[in-house]
Design an enzyme around this catalytic site. Sequence first.
Site, mmCIF file in Angstrom:
data_model
loop_
_atom_site.group_PDB
_atom_site.id
_atom_site.type_symbol
_atom_site.label_atom_id
_atom_site.label_comp_id
_atom_site.label_asym_id
_atom_site.label_seq_id
_atom_site.Cartn_x
_atom_site.Cartn_y
_atom_site.Cartn_z
ATOM 1 N N ASP A 17 28.841 79.491 -41.725
ATOM 2 C CA ASP A 17 29.273 79.431 -40.332
ATOM 3 C C ASP A 17 28.166 79.825 -39.362
ATOM 4 O O ASP A 17 27.864 79.095 -38.418
ATOM 5 C CB ASP A 17 30.492 80.335 -40.114
ATOM 6 C CG ASP A 17 31.754 79.779 -40.754
ATOM 7 O OD1 ASP A 17 31.638 78.816 -41.538
ATOM 8 O OD2 ASP A 17 32.842 80.300 -40.483
ATOM 9 N N ARG A 97 33.752 95.878 -36.054
ATOM 10 C CA ARG A 97 33.415 94.969 -34.962
ATOM 11 C C ARG A 97 32.864 95.659 -33.722
ATOM 12 O O ARG A 97 31.933 95.158 -33.096
ATOM 13 C CB ARG A 97 34.628 94.099 -34.596
ATOM 14 C CG ARG A 97 35.082 93.124 -35.687
ATOM 15 C CD ARG A 97 33.991 92.711 -36.602
ATOM 16 N NE ARG A 97 34.359 91.665 -37.546
ATOM 17 C CZ ARG A 97 33.809 91.522 -38.721
ATOM 18 N NH1 ARG A 97 32.899 92.396 -39.132
ATOM 19 N NH2 ARG A 97 34.146 90.529 -39.515
ATOM 20 N N ASP A 126 39.068 88.732 -34.811
ATOM 21 C CA ASP A 126 37.690 89.146 -34.548
ATOM 22 C C ASP A 126 37.163 88.653 -33.213
ATOM 23 O O ASP A 126 36.380 89.335 -32.552
ATOM 24 C CB ASP A 126 36.771 88.687 -35.684
ATOM 25 C CG ASP A 126 36.814 89.624 -36.879
ATOM 26 O OD1 ASP A 126 37.326 90.746 -36.734
ATOM 27 O OD2 ASP A 126 36.336 89.227 -37.958
ATOM 28 N N SER A 178 37.820 83.611 -47.778
ATOM 29 C CA SER A 178 37.035 84.143 -46.667
ATOM 30 C C SER A 178 37.010 85.657 -46.864
ATOM 31 O O SER A 178 38.064 86.297 -46.923
ATOM 32 C CB SER A 178 37.687 83.784 -45.327
ATOM 33 O OG SER A 178 37.018 84.442 -44.273
#
Length: 398
Positions: A17, A97, A126, A178
């Site tokens: 990605d 994050r 996210d 994932s």
Amino acid sequence: MSKDIKKVVLAYSGGLDTSVILAWIKETYDCEVVTLTADLGQGEELDGIEEKALSTGAVKAYVEDLQEEFARDFIFPMFRAGAIYEGRYMLGTSIARPLIAKRLVDIAVAEGAQAVAHGATGKGNDQVRFELSVTALAPGLRTIAPWREWDLKSRTDCINFAKSHGIQTPMSHAKPYSCDRNLLHCSFEGGELEEPWNEPGPQSYAMCVPVEQAPDAAEIITIDFEKGDAVAINGEKLTPAGIMLKLNELGGKHGIGRVDMVENRFVGMKSRGVYETPGGAILFAAHRDLEGITMDRELMSLRDSLIPRYAGMIYNGFWYAPEREAIQAFIDKSQEHVTGTVRIKLYKGQVIPLGRRSPFSLYDSALATFEEDEVYNQADAAGFIRLQGLRLRGFAKR
């Protein structure tokens, strides 16, 4: 696309990605791209990632070891609060994050960038966490979220884009999940997990052994705490990151800390995930046990009432919000006397406290004993119960 964006700082993992995103931003916005790869203890080999970012088109590539900061300033404050989302999830992805966003902002300011970018999808949490954190820290910075902008609709599209642009990536159609991994946990989503009835497959184990394969012999350890933070294991002083690494090793060996759950995402959908948090599960249980002898009853009750709200703030991306910071100040005050040692048994996926002691213990054996004592008049309880029953008697008479 906006012509005022000349430079972008991208959160870069080196996977499919973000490699595609790097090339797409450079091509679409006609701008320079600087990458940030944050080593949060994900256990992946980062050698060569700087060269990969540069060969994919980055003008500069930052690779930073943030493990100690992550443990000290993010994981530990969260565990002082006893935060857990929807009763089970220990927030391993959520708490990472705000740190990544902080470094994105720092680098963007240093590099004179006009925007930051991330690889989160438009369906997930996210994107919210990254962008709310950036907004709180640098409201003038723009955020580019390619999954909400481009016409690539699937991982297959990304693979084809990578091939057409000569981007080397190990990703293939065969990757089942994932995943997100750091010092606190490893998460698994996708694959057979998208059907809630399916049992997680054998590849959904990274940090923990299956409980059936855990040792038949229990292991007993001690954890020392100071003001709510773990500082030593089996008497050995360790840094915050060292604590997490050691507890992950111990917990993983005994199959501790796996959670399979369907949670409520902030964006509104339900999502099924498997989370491995071996060290976190041990830390959570030990910390909670020590609080039992060191925290006042009403103080603990008030703190506990805030746990769902505090956990929700982290899950939803409000780490830098004033309400989280205010609650943290209260949490830290509540932890001033959570100092001492907990002795724990690790066995077949279980964390079993065996003993606890503290120089600030509120436990009084003379009061608690079932034997004869000279400090408690049992007859006093009669008046206490009568007073507590006043309103109940009134309610019953009505």
